[in-house]
Write a protein that holds these residues in place. Structure first.
Motif, PDB file in Angstrom:
ATOM      1  N   THR A 184      -7.549   3.713   0.772  1.00  0.00           N
ATOM      2  CA  THR A 184      -6.571   2.556   0.990  1.00  0.00           C
ATOM      3  C   THR A 184      -5.373   2.535   0.385  1.00  0.00           C
ATOM      4  O   THR A 184      -4.165   2.069   0.690  1.00  0.00           O
ATOM      5  N   ARG A 185      -5.395   2.730  -1.019  1.00  0.00           N
ATOM      6  CA  ARG A 185      -4.309   2.746  -1.833  1.00  0.00           C
ATOM      7  C   ARG A 185      -3.379   3.676  -1.649  1.00  0.00           C
ATOM      8  O   ARG A 185      -2.229   3.347  -1.333  1.00  0.00           O
ATOM      9  N   LEU A 186      -3.768   4.919  -1.244  1.00  0.00           N
ATOM     10  CA  LEU A 186      -2.741   5.801  -1.041  1.00  0.00           C
ATOM     11  C   LEU A 186      -2.206   5.697   0.223  1.00  0.00           C
ATOM     12  O   LEU A 186      -0.839   5.765   0.622  1.00  0.00           O
ATOM     13  N   MET A 187      -2.893   4.972   1.380  1.00  0.00           N
ATOM     14  CA  MET A 187      -2.511   4.812   2.500  1.00  0.00           C
ATOM     15  C   MET A 187      -1.281   3.665   2.591  1.00  0.00           C
ATOM     16  O   MET A 187      -0.269   3.720   2.951  1.00  0.00           O
ATOM     17  N   ASN A 188      -1.625   2.626   1.447  1.00  0.00           N
ATOM     18  CA  ASN A 188      -0.722   1.584   1.437  1.00  0.00           C
ATOM     19  C   ASN A 188       0.640   2.036   0.800  1.00  0.00           C
ATOM     20  O   ASN A 188       1.595   1.504   1.165  1.00  0.00           O
ATOM     21  N   ILE A 189       0.446   3.122  -0.201  1.00  0.00           N
ATOM     22  CA  ILE A 189       1.696   3.548  -0.944  1.00  0.00           C
ATOM     23  C   ILE A 189       2.311   4.332   0.128  1.00  0.00           C
ATOM     24  O   ILE A 189       3.668   4.144   0.089  1.00  0.00           O
ATOM     25  N   ILE A 190       1.941   5.127   0.998  1.00  0.00           N
ATOM     26  CA  ILE A 190       2.782   5.912   2.024  1.00  0.00           C
ATOM     27  C   ILE A 190       3.303   4.779   2.833  1.00  0.00           C
ATOM     28  O   ILE A 190       4.440   5.016   3.433  1.00  0.00           O
ATOM     29  N   MET A 191       2.561   3.928   3.549  1.00  0.00           N
ATOM     30  CA  MET A 191       3.050   2.939   4.252  1.00  0.00           C
ATOM     31  C   MET A 191       4.258   2.128   3.631  1.00  0.00           C
ATOM     32  O   MET A 191       5.066   1.810   4.343  1.00  0.00           O
ATOM     33  N   ALA A 192       4.317   1.937   2.431  1.00  0.00           N
ATOM     34  CA  ALA A 192       5.477   1.077   1.712  1.00  0.00           C
ATOM     35  C   ALA A 192       6.586   2.071   1.537  1.00  0.00           C
ATOM     36  O   ALA A 192       7.617   1.586   2.160  1.00  0.00           O
ATOM     37  N   ALA A 193       6.406   3.355   1.349  1.00  0.00           N
ATOM     38  CA  ALA A 193       7.414   4.155   1.504  1.00  0.00           C
ATOM     39  C   ALA A 193       7.929   4.373   2.915  1.00  0.00           C
ATOM     40  O   ALA A 193       9.320   4.419   2.860  1.00  0.00           O
ATOM     41  N   VAL A 194       7.204   4.503   3.800  1.00  0.00           N
ATOM     42  CA  VAL A 194       7.638   4.455   5.299  1.00  0.00           C
ATOM     43  C   VAL A 194       8.560   3.138   5.530  1.00  0.00           C
ATOM     44  O   VAL A 194       9.466   3.290   6.223  1.00  0.00           O
ATOM     45  N   ILE A 195       7.979   2.200   5.211  1.00  0.00           N
ATOM     46  CA  ILE A 195       8.809   0.816   5.476  1.00  0.00           C
ATOM     47  C   ILE A 195      10.103   0.917   4.749  1.00  0.00           C
ATOM     48  O   ILE A 195      11.079   0.451   5.544  1.00  0.00           O
ATOM     49  N   ALA A 196       9.993   1.324   3.730  1.00  0.00           N
ATOM     50  CA  ALA A 196      11.341   1.609   2.882  1.00  0.00           C
ATOM     51  C   ALA A 196      12.218   2.369   3.479  1.00  0.00           C
ATOM     52  O   ALA A 196      13.300   2.190   3.711  1.00  0.00           O
TER      53      ALA A 196
END
Length: 282
Positions: A184-196
């Motif tokens: 979940t931590r990795l997925m959240n980081i990826i999604m944060a990057a995608v949102i940016a």
């Protein structure tokens, strides 16, 4: 009707309008997908925070005279800030909303401060207005910018489709997703990057101050009618694309700013969806 068609042919004979139309559709489609996640996870405020961060990065890019690669400079800066916000969200001393406020307000103030110092006074108000409200940004895209916007938007949509099940699980129950083996931590980081990334792309369409509307309105509008995650996502994407097309065409005929026109169409779409939702409940 014939006059309208002739006017459309005239405008679409210009390369910049073609670029704006293609990029606008792709940006609207990809941003709506992330908007559903942000609304459901109650992270809508992150859109504002990252948009202000992107404004600061764009101001620095303008001062350093790297306009030919502005997106390549703004993208990594905004992605880094998104990851910092996510990590600060998990820090007991600095909560998520505080970190968003600190980074976004700091970046906005720094960007405006630097533009006041280094930009010619005659061009300052125009540059700031264009960046904040996107009045002409979408019409100044180069072929490289357009291709980059389309490719990144396509990658975002592909990411959403491939990891749909994991995104669904993390959105509704992060603990369950973690217990089922998802990082979940990795997925959240990826999604944060995608949102940016989406925030930076949407800057070209509606400006930094109106980005949240482009991301949030289609998702909230869709939720007025549908209840399932899949249906909400699909309808939000369709509605966002429709509003982008309608907004761009309206701005062409009426001579209004592209960004604010798209947002106004989004507001109208929300009102219609709200009324439809109320009618269905009866």
């Amino acid at each position: 009707m014939t006059q309208i068609i002739e006017t459309l042919k005239l405008y679409f004979s210009f390369t910049m309008v073609q670029y704006a139309f293609v990029a606008g559709i792709m940006i609207a489609a990809s941003s709506s997908l992330l908007g559903v996640i942000l609304v459901l996870k109650r992270f809508s405020y992150i859109g504002d925070g990252l948009s202000h961060t992107a404004f600061g990065a764009m101001a620095i890019a303008s001062i350093l005279k790297i306009s030919s690669a502005t997106m390549l400079f703004v993208l990594p800066v905004t992605v880094i800030c998104a990851v910092i916000i996510l990590c600060a969200k998990e820090n007991s001393k600095i909560k998520g909303d505080a970190s968003v406020a600190m980074i976004s307000v700091g970046a906005l103030a720094l960007g405006y401060f630097l533009m006041n110092i280094f930009s010619p006074p005659a061009n300052l108000s125009g540059d700031v207005c264009t960046t904040l409200f996107g009045s002409t940004l979408i019409l100044t895209l180069t072929k490289t910018d357009m291709i980059l916007s389309v490719l990144i938007s396509a990658l975002v949509i592909l990411f959403f489709v491939i990891f749909y099940n994991r995104i669904f699980a993390i959105t509704f129950d992060e603990d369950f997703a973690f217990s089922s083996g998802t990082n979940t931590r990795l997925m959240n980081i990826i999604m944060a990057a995608v949102i940016a990334v989406i925030i930076v792309l949407a800057m070209n369409l509606v400006g930094t101050l109106l980005i949240s509307a482009l991301i949030i309105f289609p998702a909230v509008s869709s939720m007025q009618i549908f209840r399932s995650f899949k249906h909400v996502t699909i309808f939000a994407c369709v509605l966002s694309v429709f509003c982008a097309i309608a907004g761009i065409l309206t701005s062409v005929f009426a001579g209004t700013p592209v960004g604010s026109t798209i947002v106004i169409v989004d507001i109208a779409g929300f009102i219609i969806c709200k009324l439809v939702g109320l009618a269905l409940k009866r």
